[in-house]
Motif scaffolding. Structure first.
Motif, mmCIF file in Angstrom:
data_model
loop_
_atom_site.group_PDB
_atom_site.id
_atom_site.type_symbol
_atom_site.label_atom_id
_atom_site.label_comp_id
_atom_site.label_asym_id
_atom_site.label_seq_id
_atom_site.Cartn_x
_atom_site.Cartn_y
_atom_site.Cartn_z
ATOM 1 N N MET A 142 2.878 -9.154 -1.881
ATOM 2 C CA MET A 142 3.386 -7.946 -1.222
ATOM 3 C C MET A 142 2.234 -7.027 -0.813
ATOM 4 O O MET A 142 2.226 -6.472 0.291
ATOM 5 N N ALA A 143 1.254 -6.874 -1.702
ATOM 6 C CA ALA A 143 0.103 -6.023 -1.391
ATOM 7 C C ALA A 143 -0.678 -6.578 -0.204
ATOM 8 O O ALA A 143 -1.104 -5.825 0.687
ATOM 9 N N GLU A 144 -0.856 -7.887 -0.174
ATOM 10 C CA GLU A 144 -1.566 -8.507 0.951
ATOM 11 C C GLU A 144 -0.807 -8.320 2.256
ATOM 12 O O GLU A 144 -1.416 -8.121 3.323
ATOM 13 N N THR A 145 0.512 -8.382 2.195
ATOM 14 C CA THR A 145 1.326 -8.179 3.403
ATOM 15 C C THR A 145 1.192 -6.751 3.915
ATOM 16 O O THR A 145 1.050 -6.516 5.121
ATOM 17 N N PHE A 146 1.257 -5.775 3.000
ATOM 18 C CA PHE A 146 1.066 -4.380 3.402
ATOM 19 C C PHE A 146 -0.309 -4.187 4.054
ATOM 20 O O PHE A 146 -0.435 -3.536 5.094
ATOM 21 N N THR A 147 -1.337 -4.760 3.435
ATOM 22 C CA THR A 147 -2.693 -4.587 3.960
ATOM 23 C C THR A 147 -2.844 -5.231 5.324
ATOM 24 O O THR A 147 -3.470 -4.657 6.234
ATOM 25 N N ARG A 148 -2.284 -6.413 5.493
ATOM 26 C CA ARG A 148 -2.382 -7.088 6.793
ATOM 27 C C ARG A 148 -1.653 -6.293 7.871
ATOM 28 O O ARG A 148 -2.136 -6.159 9.002
ATOM 29 N N ALA A 149 -0.486 -5.754 7.535
ATOM 30 C CA ALA A 149 0.251 -4.943 8.518
ATOM 31 C C ALA A 149 -0.561 -3.717 8.914
ATOM 32 O O ALA A 149 -0.633 -3.358 10.106
ATOM 33 N N ALA A 150 -1.191 -3.069 7.930
ATOM 34 C CA ALA A 150 -2.027 -1.897 8.239
ATOM 35 C C ALA A 150 -3.203 -2.285 9.135
ATOM 36 O O ALA A 150 -3.546 -1.561 10.084
ATOM 37 N N ASP A 151 -3.830 -3.437 8.857
ATOM 38 C CA ASP A 151 -4.958 -3.888 9.679
ATOM 39 C C ASP A 151 -4.529 -4.160 11.118
ATOM 40 O O ASP A 151 -5.249 -3.810 12.071
ATOM 41 N N LEU A 165 2.637 -7.810 -14.120
ATOM 42 C CA LEU A 165 3.214 -6.872 -13.154
ATOM 43 C C LEU A 165 2.512 -5.522 -13.210
ATOM 44 O O LEU A 165 2.209 -4.917 -12.172
ATOM 45 N N LEU A 166 2.259 -5.025 -14.417
ATOM 46 C CA LEU A 166 1.591 -3.728 -14.551
ATOM 47 C C LEU A 166 0.160 -3.780 -14.031
ATOM 48 O O LEU A 166 -0.339 -2.801 -13.471
ATOM 49 N N ARG A 167 -0.519 -4.913 -14.210
ATOM 50 C CA ARG A 167 -1.887 -5.030 -13.688
ATOM 51 C C ARG A 167 -1.924 -4.948 -12.166
ATOM 52 O O ARG A 167 -2.896 -4.466 -11.589
ATOM 53 N N THR A 168 -0.864 -5.436 -11.504
ATOM 54 C CA THR A 168 -0.874 -5.561 -10.042
ATOM 55 C C THR A 168 -0.167 -4.402 -9.351
ATOM 56 O O THR A 168 -0.299 -4.236 -8.140
ATOM 57 N N TRP A 169 0.575 -3.611 -10.101
ATOM 58 C CA TRP A 169 1.408 -2.575 -9.498
ATOM 59 C C TRP A 169 0.578 -1.526 -8.754
ATOM 60 O O TRP A 169 0.916 -1.116 -7.637
ATOM 61 N N GLY A 170 -0.532 -1.082 -9.346
ATOM 62 C CA GLY A 170 -1.358 -0.064 -8.696
ATOM 63 C C GLY A 170 -1.893 -0.530 -7.355
ATOM 64 O O GLY A 170 -1.905 0.233 -6.373
ATOM 65 N N SER A 202 -1.803 -0.372 -1.410
ATOM 66 C CA SER A 202 -1.675 -1.059 -0.120
ATOM 67 C C SER A 202 -0.534 -0.485 0.701
ATOM 68 O O SER A 202 -0.640 -0.357 1.932
ATOM 69 N N ALA A 203 0.560 -0.122 0.024
ATOM 70 C CA ALA A 203 1.669 0.515 0.742
ATOM 71 C C ALA A 203 1.231 1.848 1.333
ATOM 72 O O ALA A 203 1.620 2.210 2.455
ATOM 73 N N GLY A 204 0.410 2.606 0.583
ATOM 74 C CA GLY A 204 -0.114 3.865 1.114
ATOM 75 C C GLY A 204 -1.009 3.661 2.317
ATOM 76 O O GLY A 204 -0.985 4.457 3.269
ATOM 77 N N GLU A 205 -1.797 2.582 2.323
ATOM 78 C CA GLU A 205 -2.638 2.288 3.483
ATOM 79 C C GLU A 205 -1.791 1.994 4.720
ATOM 80 O O GLU A 205 -2.114 2.446 5.830
ATOM 81 N N LEU A 206 -0.715 1.238 4.537
ATOM 82 C CA LEU A 206 0.183 0.974 5.667
ATOM 83 C C LEU A 206 0.830 2.269 6.147
ATOM 84 O O LEU A 206 0.960 2.512 7.355
ATOM 85 N N TRP A 207 1.248 3.093 5.213
ATOM 86 C CA TRP A 207 1.900 4.359 5.555
ATOM 87 C C TRP A 207 0.977 5.235 6.418
ATOM 88 O O TRP A 207 1.394 5.797 7.422
ATOM 89 N N LEU A 259 3.610 9.146 -4.908
ATOM 90 C CA LEU A 259 3.587 7.788 -5.444
ATOM 91 C C LEU A 259 2.164 7.252 -5.506
ATOM 92 O O LEU A 259 1.770 6.607 -6.496
ATOM 93 N N ASP A 260 1.404 7.512 -4.445
ATOM 94 C CA ASP A 260 0.013 7.064 -4.434
ATOM 95 C C ASP A 260 -0.778 7.721 -5.564
ATOM 96 O O ASP A 260 -1.565 7.066 -6.269
ATOM 97 N N THR A 261 -0.548 9.009 -5.781
ATOM 98 C CA THR A 261 -1.246 9.724 -6.854
ATOM 99 C C THR A 261 -0.820 9.204 -8.230
ATOM 100 O O THR A 261 -1.659 8.999 -9.127
ATOM 101 N N LEU A 262 0.470 8.969 -8.419
ATOM 102 C CA LEU A 262 0.965 8.461 -9.694
ATOM 103 C C LEU A 262 0.380 7.086 -10.002
ATOM 104 O O LEU A 262 0.031 6.791 -11.149
#
Length: 468
Positions: free
Chosen positions: A79-88, A13-18, A23-28, A50-53
């Motif tokens: 979840m990261a892939e979903t955020f990225t696809r939505a941003a795209d 989880l910690l490896r993937t959290w960043g 990806s959430a920031g890209e969607l935002w 959050l993005d900076t942290l």
């Protein structure tokens, strides 16, 4: 994730959290510019922090070498892939410079709801990761007392540091929780797209669930099957109550159906919890076809029974669908569930069923703790438990006798409840519907039979490879 995190999940989880936060920031940033209200400014500042942290946390992980290299967490990665696809998709189709008009109120409300959902996802995920890391720290604290390994001793302070940072994530996004229900009112949600979606989803689910439970079943597979059956039975209860409130189903029918359906929900949920206890991060993998069928069934049910974040009121359900016809369709699903319960029970009795040694040992001890009156002597407990060498490497082992007895008992209870629900819901047959609904149901029944023949010809038998 809130239902299924353990200390063993913490490192992945910690490896993937960043990556998830990035990806959430890209969607935002891909969303149209926010309304510069007080809440809009606060959300924008929170997302920036959050993005900076996340970036500083990732740099710290690289500097300290903890949690180190290893596999990512599949759930956060999805979840990261979903955020990225939505941003795209937004960047591809949103052309504000080509429109002379500002977005309407409905579009602005939809965008605002999206922003709140993004923050809410990060809030809940941070909490789930914190639970996993806290359990991991506790486990490593015990190990550090008896180990001289530097890696083991280093895990405790690194884990505590990660906990402190995750607490910051969670606190920064706590304010979105109360806002979620209000913001989701502005979400754009399409109604049921076509009348055949639910019958098709039930047919595909029935075939995939039977195959998964009959061919090389695993605790993770049987958990997915049991959880989906609980959701199906729960949807039946929502629909029949809506039918009574809108006058489409008589009170006597609902009074007979409701207790049987509630007992089925309880039985399937209890069985799913037992299968869940016998899984681990390394054995959580499930056949993708089964997951797809489960997701489609859940989506088909939710678009009928739910309105945004809550259960829809009876009038809304009645406007979306013909309640009597949907109740009959769901009744057919419960009838198939009665046979599926027998298949799950056979899997529980199978001597070839295995589970991770630590999960089996935990379930074995849990059963002893909950039934002290029938607890065997200490020597018999040790003889019937799991080999310590298997526990050390968490090797898949056969279920112990008490664990298997508990599973078989729960499966038998589920079979009985499913049979009672099938009998009670037989009152929802086409005879309770009007002439138009009867004709529609007959056409849909013929369509379901044809769809089932087609699906059976097209779907391949599952191989045992994915079960490993």
């Amino acid at each position: 994730m809130l239902h299924d995190v353990t200390g063993d999940d913490a490192l992945a989880l910690l490896r993937t959290w960043g990556e998830t936060v990035q990806s959430a920031g890209e969607l935002w940033r891909a969303l149209p510019a926010p309304e510069w209200t007080a809440s809009g400014q606060r959300d924008h500042a929170v997302m920036t922090r959050l993005d900076t942290l996340a970036r500083t946390m990732h740099r710290s992980q690289l500097r300290t070498g903890w949690p180190g290299d290893g596999p990512p967490d599949a759930r956060l990665l999805h979840m990261a892939e979903t955020f990225t696809r939505a941003a795209d998709l937004i960047e591809r189709y949103h052309r504000p410079q080509q429109s002379p008009h500002a977005p309407g109120a409905e579009v602005r409300a939809d965008v605002e709801a999206t922003r709140v959902r993004v923050l809410h996802v990060l809030n809940v995920s941070a909490h789930a990761i914190g639970v996993a890391v806290r359990r991991h720290v506790n486990d490593e604290s015990v190990r550090s007392h008896v180990s001289r390994n530097d890696k083991v001793r280093r895990a405790v302070p690194r884990g505590q540091e990660a906990l402190a940072r995750l607490d910051v994530f969670e606190r920064l996004t706590t304010h979105v929780g109360p806002r979620l229900a209000r913001a989701s009112v502005g979400e754009h949600v399409d109604g049921p797209p076509r009348g055949s979606r639910l019958p098709e989803a039930l047919v595909r689910w029935d075939i995939q669930a039977h195959r998964a439970a009959a061919y090389a079943p695993t605790p993770a597979t049987l958990r997915v099957v049991s959880r989906a059956q609980a959701d199906l039975a729960s949807a039946v209860g929502v629909v029949v109550r809506a039918g009574q409130a809108t006058g489409q189903l008589d009170a006597a029918t609902v009074q007979r159906v409701t207790p049987a359906v509630e007992a089925t929900v309880t039985a399937w949920s209890g069985l799913a919890d037992r299968w869940q206890a016998l899984t681990s991060p390394s054995t959580r993998r499930v056949d993708q076809d089964l997951l797809t069928a489960s997701g489609e069934l859940q989506a088909a049910l939710l678009e009928i029974t739910h309105d945004k974040t809550t259960v829809a009121d009876p009038q809304t359900i009645a406007q979306r669908v013909d309640v009597r016809d949907v109740a009959h369709t769901l009744q057919e699903g419960l009838a198939a569930a009665a046979d599926l319960a027998h298949v799950v029970g056979d899997a529980a009795r199978s001597p070839t069923l295995v589970a991770p040694a630590r999960a089996v040992l935990a379930a074995h001890r849990s059963r002893d703790d909950t039934s002290p009156a029938t607890r065997p002597p200490r020597s018999e407990q040790l003889a019937s438990s799991v080999d310590p060498r298997d526990v050390q490497v968490n090797r898949p082992v056969a279920l112990t006798a008490p664990v298997r007895v508990d599973l078989v008992s729960a499966a038998d209870t589920t079979t009985t409840a499913a049979g009672a629900a099938m009998s009670a819901t037989s009152m929802l047959e086409r005879s309770t519907a009007g002439p138009a609904a009867v004709a529609t149901s007959e056409r849909q029944a013929a369509s379901r039979r044809q769809a089932q023949r087609v699906v059976q010809m097209v779907l391949p038998l599952p191989s045992a490879a994915w079960a490993r």
